[in-house]
Motif scaffolding. Structure first.
Motif, PDB file in Angstrom:
ATOM      1  N   LYS A  25      39.499  44.507  66.042  1.00 20.39           N
ATOM      2  CA  LYS A  25      39.219  43.883  65.222  1.00 20.39           C
ATOM      3  C   LYS A  25      37.590  43.956  64.615  1.00 20.39           C
ATOM      4  O   LYS A  25      37.259  43.446  63.193  1.00 20.39           O
ATOM      5  CB  LYS A  25      38.490  42.149  65.959  1.00 20.39           C
ATOM      6  CG  LYS A  25      39.778  42.156  66.611  1.00 20.39           C
ATOM      7  CD  LYS A  25      39.627  40.724  67.201  1.00 20.39           C
ATOM      8  CE  LYS A  25      39.094  39.369  67.386  1.00 20.39           C
ATOM      9  NZ  LYS A  25      38.987  38.369  67.975  1.00 20.39           N
ATOM     10  N   GLU A  50      46.400  38.119  65.063  1.00 19.09           N
ATOM     11  CA  GLU A  50      44.996  37.823  64.597  1.00 19.09           C
ATOM     12  C   GLU A  50      43.877  38.214  63.607  1.00 19.09           C
ATOM     13  O   GLU A  50      42.922  37.588  63.050  1.00 19.09           O
ATOM     14  CB  GLU A  50      44.480  37.761  66.473  1.00 19.09           C
ATOM     15  CG  GLU A  50      42.889  36.669  66.895  1.00 19.09           C
ATOM     16  CD  GLU A  50      42.563  37.079  68.096  1.00 19.09           C
ATOM     17  OE1 GLU A  50      43.322  37.208  69.302  1.00 19.09           O
ATOM     18  OE2 GLU A  50      41.056  37.110  68.267  1.00 19.09           O
ATOM     19  N   ASN A  54      42.375  37.119  59.957  1.00 17.01           N
ATOM     20  CA  ASN A  54      40.945  37.098  59.859  1.00 17.01           C
ATOM     21  C   ASN A  54      41.084  37.521  58.451  1.00 17.01           C
ATOM     22  O   ASN A  54      39.951  37.908  58.303  1.00 17.01           O
ATOM     23  CB  ASN A  54      40.510  37.410  60.649  1.00 17.01           C
ATOM     24  CG  ASN A  54      39.573  35.883  61.878  1.00 17.01           C
ATOM     25  OD1 ASN A  54      39.473  34.938  61.644  1.00 17.01           O
ATOM     26  ND2 ASN A  54      40.527  36.120  63.522  1.00 17.01           N
TER      27      ASN A  54
END
Ligand code: NAP
Length: 257
Positions: A25, A50, A54
């Motif tokens: 991430k 995820e 984003n």
């Protein structure tokens, strides 16, 4: 300020949860394209989704670091999707508890095959692509357990984490000719689902033994990995960074006061 990682492709093994997910991430947030690797494709896909939600670039791959053919497939497919591989974060690892008096050869092999042999196979699979990169970077997630400290019940784990560092130092010499660096991050106790599973008592005792009085976050490890992956870290190879809130420093409980 570090040169942005935009357009760099990063393979992160063990990225479906814990430290690897944090690394994936954080690299994505810095503009890198991320290959999210785990044995469970469903779980890897959850991390990739995820990241994409984003605004990042990520693709999930099913891969077992203890299986060279599986990792070669991951590397080939990553290069197919993203056009190459610039950075490998060899992070996948397991830490089952096994007291020495009861430990079986199978338990020893499982840990060594995942943590130590898995580092070799991840590197071997990605190497043809790292050689073609402007500069290749390999970041190994080792541990303080083994190379610096010990913990009853985790002797096989400690051996595997120390093995990663021994491997890394010779690998640094072999890879230098390709302008590829390899370094290791050595986490202390980092708040992950895996660590949570060890129970409240463990977590409280650990927090008390850390001078900075908190467990590490997955981002703490990711930031060290990002530095080692940067253009600016290009003259650093075969080295380690301990990220542990000072945990290995005190000689005794007295030294903590
Ligand atoms: P974790 O939360 O248990 O996550 C482990 C990850 O590795 C998962 O994504 C798992 O997904 C994957 N994995 C396990 N075996 C694999 C295999 N054979 N092939 C591919 N992927 C595999 O672990 P963590 O706590 O984040 O630890 C990650 C790394 O940090 C490990 O190398 C560990 O030794 C090191 N470390 C952790 C701490 C800590 O405090 N958490 C401290 C020091 C060092 P699948 O099960 O789907 O494959």
């Amino acid at each position: 300020m570090l040169t942005p990682l935009k357009d760099k492709t990063v393979v992160v093994t063990g990225a479906s949860k814990g430290i690897g997910k944090g690394i994936a991430k954080t690299f994505a947030a810095k503009g890198a394209k991320v290959a999210v690797v785990a044995r469970s494709l469903t779980k890897a896909e959850e991390t990739a989704v995820e990241i994409r939600e984003n605004g990042g670039a990520a693709h999930a791959f099913e891969g077992n670091v203890a299986d060279l053919e599986s990792m070669k497939r991951v590397a080939d497919e990553t290069a197919g999707v993203f056009g190459g591989i610039d950075v490998l974060c060899a992070n996948a690892g397991i830490f089952p508890n096994a007291p020495i008096e009861e430990m079986t050869g199978e338990q020893w092999d499982e840990v060594m095959n995942t943590n130590a042999r898995g580092t070799l196979y991840s590197l071997q699979a990605c190497l043809p692509f790292l050689k073609k990169a402007e500069y290749g970077r390999i970041i190994v997630t080792s541990s303080i357990t083994g190379p610096v400290t010990g913990y009853a019940g985790w002797s096989h784990y400690g051996a595997s984490k120390a093995a990663q560092l021994g491997f890394m130092r010779s690998a640094a010499l072999e890879l230098a000719r390709y302008n590829i660096t390899i370094n290791a991050v050595m986490p202390g106790n980092i708040m992950t689902e895996g660590l949570e599973g060890l129970g409240d008592q463990y977590l409280q005792a650990m927090t008390a033994s850390i001078p900075l009085k908190r467990l590490g976050s997955v981002e703490d490890i990711a930031h060290a990995s990002i530095f080692l992956a940067s253009k600016e870290a290009g003259f650093i190879t075969g080295q380690t960074i301990v990220v542990d809130g000072g945990q290995i420093l005190p000689e005794s409980l007295e030294a903590m006061s």
